[in-house]
Design an enzyme around this catalytic site. Sequence first.
Site, short mmCIF file in Angstrom:
data_model
loop_
_atom_site.label_atom_id
_atom_site.label_comp_id
_atom_site.label_asym_id
_atom_site.label_seq_id
_atom_site.Cartn_x
_atom_site.Cartn_y
_atom_site.Cartn_z
N GLY A 208 36.34 43.37 40.92
CA GLY A 208 37.61 42.30 40.93
C GLY A 208 38.94 43.23 41.07
O GLY A 208 39.32 43.63 40.21
N ALA A 209 39.17 43.25 42.33
CA ALA A 209 40.33 44.03 42.75
C ALA A 209 41.56 43.01 42.97
O ALA A 209 42.59 43.49 43.74
CB ALA A 209 40.28 44.92 44.07
N VAL B 250 44.53 41.37 37.89
CA VAL B 250 44.20 42.45 36.63
C VAL B 250 43.34 43.68 36.78
O VAL B 250 43.75 44.64 36.23
CB VAL B 250 43.19 41.50 35.83
CG1 VAL B 250 42.95 42.05 34.44
CG2 VAL B 250 44.22 40.07 35.31
N GLY B 251 42.65 43.45 37.92
CA GLY B 251 41.87 44.65 38.13
C GLY B 251 42.73 45.93 38.71
O GLY B 251 42.44 47.22 38.42
N ARG C 253 43.32 31.12 36.39
CA ARG C 253 43.94 29.71 35.94
C ARG C 253 45.03 29.31 37.18
O ARG C 253 45.71 30.10 37.52
CB ARG C 253 44.42 29.29 34.81
CG ARG C 253 43.32 29.23 33.74
CD ARG C 253 44.02 28.99 32.64
NE ARG C 253 44.59 29.71 31.88
CZ ARG C 253 45.31 29.75 30.64
NH1 ARG C 253 45.62 28.53 30.17
NH2 ARG C 253 45.99 30.58 29.96
N ASN D 53 33.27 30.67 37.26
CA ASN D 53 33.14 32.14 36.92
C ASN D 53 31.97 32.52 36.52
O ASN D 53 31.34 33.75 36.40
CB ASN D 53 34.31 32.47 35.94
CG ASN D 53 35.72 32.55 36.85
OD1 ASN D 53 35.80 32.56 37.97
ND2 ASN D 53 36.77 32.63 36.20
N VAL E 234 36.74 40.60 31.28
CA VAL E 234 37.83 40.25 31.26
C VAL E 234 37.98 38.79 31.88
O VAL E 234 38.81 37.97 31.31
CB VAL E 234 38.95 41.18 32.12
CG1 VAL E 234 40.29 40.57 32.23
CG2 VAL E 234 38.86 42.57 31.70
N ASN F 277 37.91 35.08 32.61
CA ASN F 277 37.74 33.75 31.82
C ASN F 277 36.93 32.51 32.13
O ASN F 277 36.54 32.35 33.40
CB ASN F 277 39.16 33.24 31.79
CG ASN F 277 40.34 34.05 30.83
OD1 ASN F 277 39.90 34.17 29.86
ND2 ASN F 277 41.51 34.04 31.24
N HIS G 274 39.70 33.29 22.74
CA HIS G 274 40.97 33.73 23.72
C HIS G 274 41.30 32.27 24.27
O HIS G 274 41.11 31.91 25.24
CB HIS G 274 40.38 34.60 24.82
CG HIS G 274 41.54 34.87 25.63
ND1 HIS G 274 42.66 35.38 25.32
CD2 HIS G 274 41.50 34.93 27.01
CE1 HIS G 274 43.54 35.58 26.28
NE2 HIS G 274 42.81 35.30 27.57
N1 LIG Z 1 40.54 38.23 29.02
C1 LIG Z 1 41.89 38.01 29.26
O1 LIG Z 1 42.86 38.20 28.45
C2 LIG Z 1 42.37 37.62 30.73
C3 LIG Z 1 43.73 37.79 30.96
C4 LIG Z 1 44.08 37.16 32.35
C5 LIG Z 1 43.24 37.15 33.08
N2 LIG Z 1 41.99 36.91 32.92
C6 LIG Z 1 41.13 36.40 33.70
O2 LIG Z 1 40.51 37.55 34.84
C7 LIG Z 1 40.14 37.08 35.93
C8 LIG Z 1 40.77 37.81 36.88
O3 LIG Z 1 42.24 37.27 36.99
P1 LIG Z 1 43.15 38.11 38.24
O4 LIG Z 1 44.47 37.53 37.90
O5 LIG Z 1 42.95 39.37 38.41
O6 LIG Z 1 42.58 37.15 39.39
P2 LIG Z 1 42.67 37.52 41.12
O7 LIG Z 1 42.24 36.10 41.62
O8 LIG Z 1 43.93 37.89 41.43
O9 LIG Z 1 41.47 38.29 41.23
C9 LIG Z 1 40.05 37.96 40.97
C10 LIG Z 1 39.62 38.90 42.21
O10 LIG Z 1 38.01 38.59 42.05
C11 LIG Z 1 37.46 38.85 43.34
N3 LIG Z 1 36.02 38.31 43.29
C12 LIG Z 1 35.66 37.01 43.20
N4 LIG Z 1 34.32 37.01 43.11
C13 LIG Z 1 33.99 38.29 43.39
C14 LIG Z 1 32.53 39.00 43.22
N5 LIG Z 1 31.49 38.08 43.16
N6 LIG Z 1 32.55 40.18 43.26
C15 LIG Z 1 33.79 40.90 43.41
N7 LIG Z 1 35.05 40.46 43.29
C16 LIG Z 1 35.13 39.02 43.14
C17 LIG Z 1 38.44 38.03 44.12
O11 LIG Z 1 38.40 38.22 45.53
C18 LIG Z 1 39.78 38.45 43.48
O12 LIG Z 1 40.37 39.74 44.41
C19 LIG Z 1 40.29 35.79 35.80
O13 LIG Z 1 39.11 34.96 35.50
C20 LIG Z 1 41.35 35.55 34.79
O14 LIG Z 1 41.55 34.21 34.22
C21 LIG Z 1 41.54 37.10 31.71
#
Ligand SMILES: NC(=O)c1ccc[n+]([C@@H]2O[C@H](COP(=O)([O-])OP(=O)(O)OC[C@H]3O[C@@H](n4cnc5c(N)ncnc54)[C@H](O)[C@@H]3O)[C@@H](O)[C@H]2O)c1
Length: 429
Positions: A130-131, A134-135, A204, A217, A240, A242, A297
């Site tokens: 996931g780039a 967050v990634g 979200r 997810n 990470v 959600n 969380h």
């Molecule tokens: N645990 C925590 O404390 C916490 C905090 C913030 C965000 N999050 C969660 O982290 C996740 C990512 O958030 P984000 O802001 O980076 O979202 P984002 O939309 O910016 O990035 C998600 C990335 O995942 C990629 N993706 C989707 N399906 C995929 C797959 N099968 N293989 C590879 N890549 C794939 C998408 O193309 C996208 O680039 C969300 O579910 C968010 O809710 C968790």
Amino acid sequence: MTVWGAAAVDEAAGAGVVHVGARDVVTPLARERARELGVEIVVGSPTALVSPAALPTAGPPLATRPLPDPASVSARPGSAPRPVRPPSGALFRRGAPLAPSSGRPSPRRGSAADGRGGRVARVGRVVVVGAGNVGMIAAMRLADADTFDEVVLVDIDEGRAAGIALDLSHTAALSGFTTRVRGVGTVEEAGHAAYVVLTAGRPRTPGMSRSDLIATNAEIVGDVAARVARTSPDAVIVVVTNPLDEMTQHAWVSSGFPPQRVVGMAGVLDTARFQALASLAGAGAADGVAAWALGSHGEEMVIPLSQATAGGRPILERVGPADLDAAVDRARGSGAEVVGLLRSGSAFMAPGMSAARMVLAMVADRGDVMPAAVLADGSYGIRDVYVGLPARLGRGGVLGIVELDLRPAELAALREAAERIRERLGALT
Ligand SMILES: NC(=O)c1ccc[n+]([C@@H]2O[C@H](COP(=O)([O-])OP(=O)(O)OC[C@H]3O[C@@H](n4cnc5c(N)ncnc54)[C@H](O)[C@@H]3O)[C@@H](O)[C@H]2O)c1
């Protein structure tokens, strides 16, 4: 200090001897492998033969491992301000190696800064799936640490992964790292990894709860976790995506990994949010606040104030109970607050940094204790469900769960959180 793993023993099998430094650490698995292969482990000079059993290990049996003085427990987040009971260790077979023997990249004979003034042995590869937002931040922190040979970003949007990776690689001179950075479209192209940070999925949008993401997810997380298990069968996965607790349990099931190698990141972030908010409320510098964000969380987040300190003193001596309750409530709602302001996407800087911090703590292998989503093993009266608890982290993932001396109401809230997560998991299956 170098940590010698089983792979180093494998490499030396032909020579029949491994020379290690007097301050080096030989893992239990390496000692076991040395016995199997008849490889001698020699400390210091080639003539000073030392029995492998006499060497220090990176992971003595948990039940006998003394906990450090609470004051020395990692403070970011959550130095335990009260004495803690030893890790229950029930996740583990006594004396068992923390990871299976095959394929874990052995620490290189170089070392890198651990971000706290120490040096850690380098590790081969960390993959961030996931780039997205967050990634991207997690990858940046992991590259900056200069601890890995390679950081690989994976995204179904391959161009995004490659673009972020190229951009990040251009910061090497600015940040002073030698880690290579690559971006690819699949976990398979990324190759074998020691650690995988799983951020793939949807974030979200305003008005959504984290639980609204569960079906979408779960499909992504289940698929990625199964691929990781095939590509990197000895990796540690840090989830990470959600809803965090449910997705971590889902990744554990889908990967078939032992529970100590699948851990969720939320408590580090939620604790950091509370530390920032308590600081604003008059508790002093944020990094002088120690606390634990446990439970789920989300709505059932539990921040036991009996365990919170500021400047080493009970936090209630500095901030009144009403202001502290407000800080806890706002920490619980911080994710939604950021989502509401951004209007598109969710928080990513603190989440990305928190995920990287967990990985780097594992690599450093200091036994840091951090709040993390782990499979409850009976500690706190909770079993067989992933929930946020204080966990001791090491190279192979979760070393054990640490039991804090919680008040009855805090304990009840923690158990309640676990039950709500269990219910939501029931709906998922
Ligand atoms: N645990 C925590 O404390 C916490 C905090 C913030 C965000 N999050 C969660 O982290 C996740 C990512 O958030 P984000 O802001 O980076 O979202 P984002 O939309 O910016 O990035 C998600 C990335 O995942 C990629 N993706 C989707 N399906 C995929 C797959 N099968 N293989 C590879 N890549 C794939 C998408 O193309 C996208 O680039 C969300 O579910 C968010 O809710 C968790």
